[in-house]
Design an enzyme around this catalytic site. Structure first.
Site, PDB file in Angstrom:
ATOM      1  N   ASP A  89      22.641  14.513  -2.044  1.00  0.00           N
ATOM      2  CA  ASP A  89      23.299  14.072  -0.928  1.00  0.00           C
ATOM      3  C   ASP A  89      24.876  14.016  -0.901  1.00  0.00           C
ATOM      4  O   ASP A  89      25.188  13.880   0.150  1.00  0.00           O
ATOM      5  CB  ASP A  89      22.728  12.828  -0.438  1.00  0.00           C
ATOM      6  CG  ASP A  89      23.074  11.515  -1.674  1.00  0.00           C
ATOM      7  OD1 ASP A  89      23.787  11.965  -2.497  1.00  0.00           O
ATOM      8  OD2 ASP A  89      22.535  10.352  -1.257  1.00  0.00           O
ATOM      9  N   ARG A  90      25.629  14.207  -2.184  1.00  0.00           N
ATOM     10  CA  ARG A  90      27.087  14.195  -1.865  1.00  0.00           C
ATOM     11  C   ARG A  90      27.285  15.802  -1.933  1.00  0.00           C
ATOM     12  O   ARG A  90      26.618  16.579  -2.603  1.00  0.00           O
ATOM     13  CB  ARG A  90      27.525  13.557  -3.113  1.00  0.00           C
ATOM     14  CG  ARG A  90      27.344  12.260  -2.956  1.00  0.00           C
ATOM     15  CD  ARG A  90      28.175  11.261  -4.189  1.00  0.00           C
ATOM     16  NE  ARG A  90      27.733   9.884  -3.949  1.00  0.00           N
ATOM     17  CZ  ARG A  90      28.808   8.933  -4.476  1.00  0.00           C
ATOM     18  NH1 ARG A  90      29.739   9.250  -5.169  1.00  0.00           N
ATOM     19  NH2 ARG A  90      28.393   7.816  -4.224  1.00  0.00           N
ATOM     20  N   LYS A 150      22.900  11.349   3.997  1.00  0.00           N
ATOM     21  CA  LYS A 150      23.941  12.410   3.651  1.00  0.00           C
ATOM     22  C   LYS A 150      23.532  13.542   3.155  1.00  0.00           C
ATOM     23  O   LYS A 150      22.351  13.541   2.435  1.00  0.00           O
ATOM     24  CB  LYS A 150      24.970  11.530   2.953  1.00  0.00           C
ATOM     25  CG  LYS A 150      24.857  11.047   1.677  1.00  0.00           C
ATOM     26  CD  LYS A 150      25.930  10.316   1.090  1.00  0.00           C
ATOM     27  CE  LYS A 150      25.760  10.120  -0.399  1.00  0.00           C
ATOM     28  NZ  LYS A 150      25.666   8.408  -0.319  1.00  0.00           N
ATOM     29  N   SER A 206      21.580   8.587  -8.328  1.00  0.00           N
ATOM     30  CA  SER A 206      22.428   9.464  -7.644  1.00  0.00           C
ATOM     31  C   SER A 206      23.461  10.119  -8.587  1.00  0.00           C
ATOM     32  O   SER A 206      22.921  10.658  -9.447  1.00  0.00           O
ATOM     33  CB  SER A 206      23.283   8.640  -6.540  1.00  0.00           C
ATOM     34  OG  SER A 206      24.217   9.432  -5.876  1.00  0.00           O
ATOM     35  N   HIS A 207      24.817   9.789  -8.427  1.00  0.00           N
ATOM     36  CA  HIS A 207      25.675  10.650  -9.298  1.00  0.00           C
ATOM     37  C   HIS A 207      25.729   9.896 -10.766  1.00  0.00           C
ATOM     38  O   HIS A 207      26.780  10.278 -11.595  1.00  0.00           O
ATOM     39  CB  HIS A 207      26.901  10.584  -8.634  1.00  0.00           C
ATOM     40  CG  HIS A 207      27.399   9.192  -8.214  1.00  0.00           C
ATOM     41  ND1 HIS A 207      26.830   8.500  -7.276  1.00  0.00           N
ATOM     42  CD2 HIS A 207      28.303   8.507  -8.621  1.00  0.00           C
ATOM     43  CE1 HIS A 207      27.277   7.335  -6.901  1.00  0.00           C
ATOM     44  NE2 HIS A 207      28.229   7.168  -7.923  1.00  0.00           N
ATOM     45  N   GLU A 213      33.856   8.452   2.487  1.00  0.00           N
ATOM     46  CA  GLU A 213      34.998   9.219   1.433  1.00  0.00           C
ATOM     47  C   GLU A 213      34.498   9.456   0.337  1.00  0.00           C
ATOM     48  O   GLU A 213      35.205  10.197  -0.417  1.00  0.00           O
ATOM     49  CB  GLU A 213      36.095   8.140   1.443  1.00  0.00           C
ATOM     50  CG  GLU A 213      35.924   6.668   1.170  1.00  0.00           C
ATOM     51  CD  GLU A 213      35.334   6.276  -0.225  1.00  0.00           C
ATOM     52  OE1 GLU A 213      35.650   7.186  -1.267  1.00  0.00           O
ATOM     53  OE2 GLU A 213      34.268   5.794  -0.251  1.00  0.00           O
ATOM     54  N   ARG A 236      19.358   0.052  -8.376  1.00  0.00           N
ATOM     55  CA  ARG A 236      19.774   0.829  -9.493  1.00  0.00           C
ATOM     56  C   ARG A 236      20.285  -0.014 -10.788  1.00  0.00           C
ATOM     57  O   ARG A 236      20.731  -1.180 -10.585  1.00  0.00           O
ATOM     58  CB  ARG A 236      21.406   1.357  -9.082  1.00  0.00           C
ATOM     59  CG  ARG A 236      21.180   3.001  -9.242  1.00  0.00           C
ATOM     60  CD  ARG A 236      22.189   3.499  -8.654  1.00  0.00           C
ATOM     61  NE  ARG A 236      22.068   4.296  -7.448  1.00  0.00           N
ATOM     62  CZ  ARG A 236      23.015   4.749  -6.775  1.00  0.00           C
ATOM     63  NH1 ARG A 236      24.161   5.179  -7.019  1.00  0.00           N
ATOM     64  NH2 ARG A 236      22.502   5.498  -5.420  1.00  0.00           N
ATOM     65  N   ASP A 268      21.199  13.637  -6.690  1.00  0.00           N
ATOM     66  CA  ASP A 268      19.960  13.444  -5.958  1.00  0.00           C
ATOM     67  C   ASP A 268      20.196  14.390  -4.718  1.00  0.00           C
ATOM     68  O   ASP A 268      19.667  14.395  -3.689  1.00  0.00           O
ATOM     69  CB  ASP A 268      19.627  12.211  -5.354  1.00  0.00           C
ATOM     70  CG  ASP A 268      20.658  11.465  -4.826  1.00  0.00           C
ATOM     71  OD1 ASP A 268      21.895  11.667  -5.069  1.00  0.00           O
ATOM     72  OD2 ASP A 268      20.499  10.504  -3.870  1.00  0.00           O
ATOM     73  N   ASP A 316      25.633  16.321  -5.987  1.00  0.00           N
ATOM     74  CA  ASP A 316      25.321  15.315  -7.137  1.00  0.00           C
ATOM     75  C   ASP A 316      23.872  15.257  -7.581  1.00  0.00           C
ATOM     76  O   ASP A 316      23.013  16.002  -7.314  1.00  0.00           O
ATOM     77  CB  ASP A 316      25.887  13.771  -6.762  1.00  0.00           C
ATOM     78  CG  ASP A 316      24.811  13.322  -5.415  1.00  0.00           C
ATOM     79  OD1 ASP A 316      24.357  14.124  -4.809  1.00  0.00           O
ATOM     80  OD2 ASP A 316      24.696  11.900  -5.383  1.00  0.00           O
TER      81      ASP A 316
END
Ligand code: VG1
Ligand code: CO
Length: 545
Positions: free
Chosen positions: A283-284, A378, A114-115, A366, A22, A281, A279
């Site tokens: 996964d969250r 996830k 991601s986010h 978490e 990243r 992508d 998020d």
């Protein structure tokens, strides 16, 4: 198809972090062959790729399409036999994981940060997933990194750009390129796991309602198809549903700060039964009830305790796992169920072996991550459907479910304080000093707490015995509490220090306290031990979750 072998020069900094490589988007835009080098490094480390299948897609952020065109041409030049590419260049991380498994691919490349925000001034990322559908374990990522430091050429097919937007199959010199619908296979999998009939009835009759915030990221098309088209939630139940290259100028991070529109609705007068966000992508996940926020650690514990309510998990759970900094709420559920609970380092790649070996069914972190053995990532929308299934099957409000859970198991008050983008040297110095203090901490008293044990977390994989060290400073306290410090492995600027605080409360009359207030003593202890405020000159954390 003409294949060119082009000369290049290695970069020293292509080390994958917690979840792939990243960097600031500009690093990819401004350094010649930055992407090509990393992709060729991956390919060079994969023996036997000739004729194999590769899954390709991304979260739709700025540079996604252009990077995909390059990767398609490189994959063809490196001998892959079949390329499965999400239409429009889109694939959520969990959908990519599923496709790899379903079509027995050698692996997949997912483009996402991601986010993190996207755009020329935002972030971009690339990660490789192996044949089980999960993130490449460390032995791979270390090999990619080693290769990237010596690479001197890459292979690419000289051809026109492919049409990413039209579904269909193309033959290219013996190789097959398939542009596939990104949602269909994933939606089929979800229908196998959850009680779609009952959920359809509840949503259709208006007995249960939902608001899903896709945050202009990749889950929009997935949530629209599944929640609105297939489960009959009224149109508009999915908000910010169109994936945009800049996420509509937003920060596609599903938490109370960034999912503002959703939070306003859920705390407003006409709040639906369930609120959720995902998020960049996909996964969250964040779960909300009417005027009620479910912490990700509690969400994992509650899913474990209620898993039997969903058809896919009716036969019970083999075991559960959580990342080390995740609260210990799920440990109590595992105890009650008589199943093992594993504690892994941060990052989904550490769950892969446990899932493959059938040691666990559910796992989570978490950081708004929950998942199961249905894929090897996830899965944001999966978690939302799981919650919806539980709400529908139990006929209860989200808040009631969580409060009942606390009454039964006690409550793990939990918070994470992030100090983002501090100077890298300061971040490392804080961790080094804490590490030095470890031997003298056990037995020391701090206010109402006594240190029971303190260590630098290291993990021995129970399946293959591999050891991972230096995974975070862990201070265990009595009465039951924990304080954890670690440096982020996903940041793109300086260092980010994460401080995790947790206190267990068994008293049934003390289950509705304010989290930050009830953790004040631990928050102060974190400052005493690390002096992060003083050393960074900050007044407090940048983000509190
Ligand atoms: C963070 C989270 C971690 C998560 C990782 C990737 O890593 O803490 O739990 O697995 O992001 O999530 P770190 O090293 O910054 O703490 V995602 O949604 O970016 O793929
Ligand atoms: Co993500």
């Amino acid at each position: 198809m003409r294949i060119e072998v082009r000369q290049t020069r290695p970069y020293p900094d292509q080390k994958p972090g917690t979840s792939g490589l990243r960097k600031k988007t500009r690093v990819f835009l401004e350094n010649p062959n930055y992407l090509e080098n990393f992709v060729q490094s991956i390919f060079d480390c994969l023996p036997d790729k000739a004729g194999k299948t590769l899954v390709l897609g991304g979260d739709g952020r700025y540079h996604n399409r252009k990077a995909l065109q390059t990767i398609v041409k490189m994959a063809l030049a490196n001998g892959f036999g079949t390329l499965l590419v999400g239409q429009g260049g889109l694939l959520s991380t969990p959908a990519a994981s599923h496709l790899i498994r379903k079509y027995h691919a050698l692996g997949g490349i997912i483009l996402s940060a991601s986010h993190n925000p996207g755009g020329p001034d935002g972030d971009f990322g690339i990660k490789y997933n192996i044949d089980n559908g999960g993130p490449a374990p460390e032995k791979y990522t270390e090999a990619f990194y080693r290769r990237s430091r010596e690479i001197d050429e890459y292979r690419i097919a000289v051809m026109d750009d492919i049409d990413l937007d039209t579904q269909g199959e193309h033959q290219i010199d013996g190789a097959i390129l398939r542009i596939i619908d990104p949602v269909t296979d994933y939606a089929e999998l979800m229908a196998q796991l959850f009680d779609f009939d009952r959920m359809r009835q509840a949503l259709g009759s208006g007995k249960v309602s939902i608001c899903f915030d896709a945050m202009h990221a990749v889950t929009g098309p997935y949530a629209k198809r599944i929640l609105e088209d297939q489960l009959g939630a009224p149109e508009g139940s999915v908000i910010n549903a169109v994936p945009l290259e800049d996420f509509g100028g937003g920060h596609p991070d599903p938490n109370l700060t960034y999912a503002r529109e959703l939070v306003e609705r859920m705390y407003g007068p006409d709040a639906p039964t369930l609120g959720a966000a995902s998020d960049g992508d996909g996964d969250r996940n964040m779960i909300l009830g009417r005027g009620f926020f479910v912490t990700p650690s509690d969400s994992l514990a509650l899913l474990a305790a209620n898993a039997h309510r969903a058809p896919g998990y009716r036969d019970g759970l083999r075991g559960v796992a959580r990342s080390m900094p995740t609260s210990r709420a799920v440990d109590r559920v595992a105890d009650a169920l008589g199943i093992p609970c594993y504690e892994t380092p941060t990052g989904w790649k550490f769950f892969g072996n446990l899932l493959d070996a059938g040691k666990i069914t559910l796992c989570g972190e978490e950081s708004f991550g929950t998942g199961s053995d249905h894929v090897r990532e996830k899965d944001g929308l999966w978690a939302v459907l799981f919650w919806l299934n539980i709400v529908v099957a139990s006929g209860q409000e989200v808040a009631t479910l969580v409060r009942d859970h606390w009454r039964r198991f006690g409550r793990n008050y939990y918070t994470r304080h992030d100090y983002e983008a501090i100077a890298a040297e300061t971040g490392h110095a804080i961790m080094d000093d804490l590490r030095r203090k470890l031997p003298e901490l056990p037995g020391q008293h701090f206010g109402s707490f006594t240190v029971e044990a303190a260590d630098d977390f290291s993990y021995t994989d129970p399946v293959n015995g591999s050891v991972t060290t230096g995974q975070g400073i862990r201070i265990l306290l009595e009465p039951e509490a924990r304080l954890i410090f670690r440096l982020s492995g996903t940041g793109t600027e300086g260092a980010t220090l994460r401080i995790y605080m947790e206190r267990y409360e068994p008293d049934p009359t003390r289950l509705d306290l304010d989290t930050q207030e009830t953790l004040t003593e631990l928050i102060e202890l974190a400052e005493t031990l690390s002096q992060v405020k003083q050393r960074t000159g900050r007044d407090g954390p940048t983000v509190i979750t």
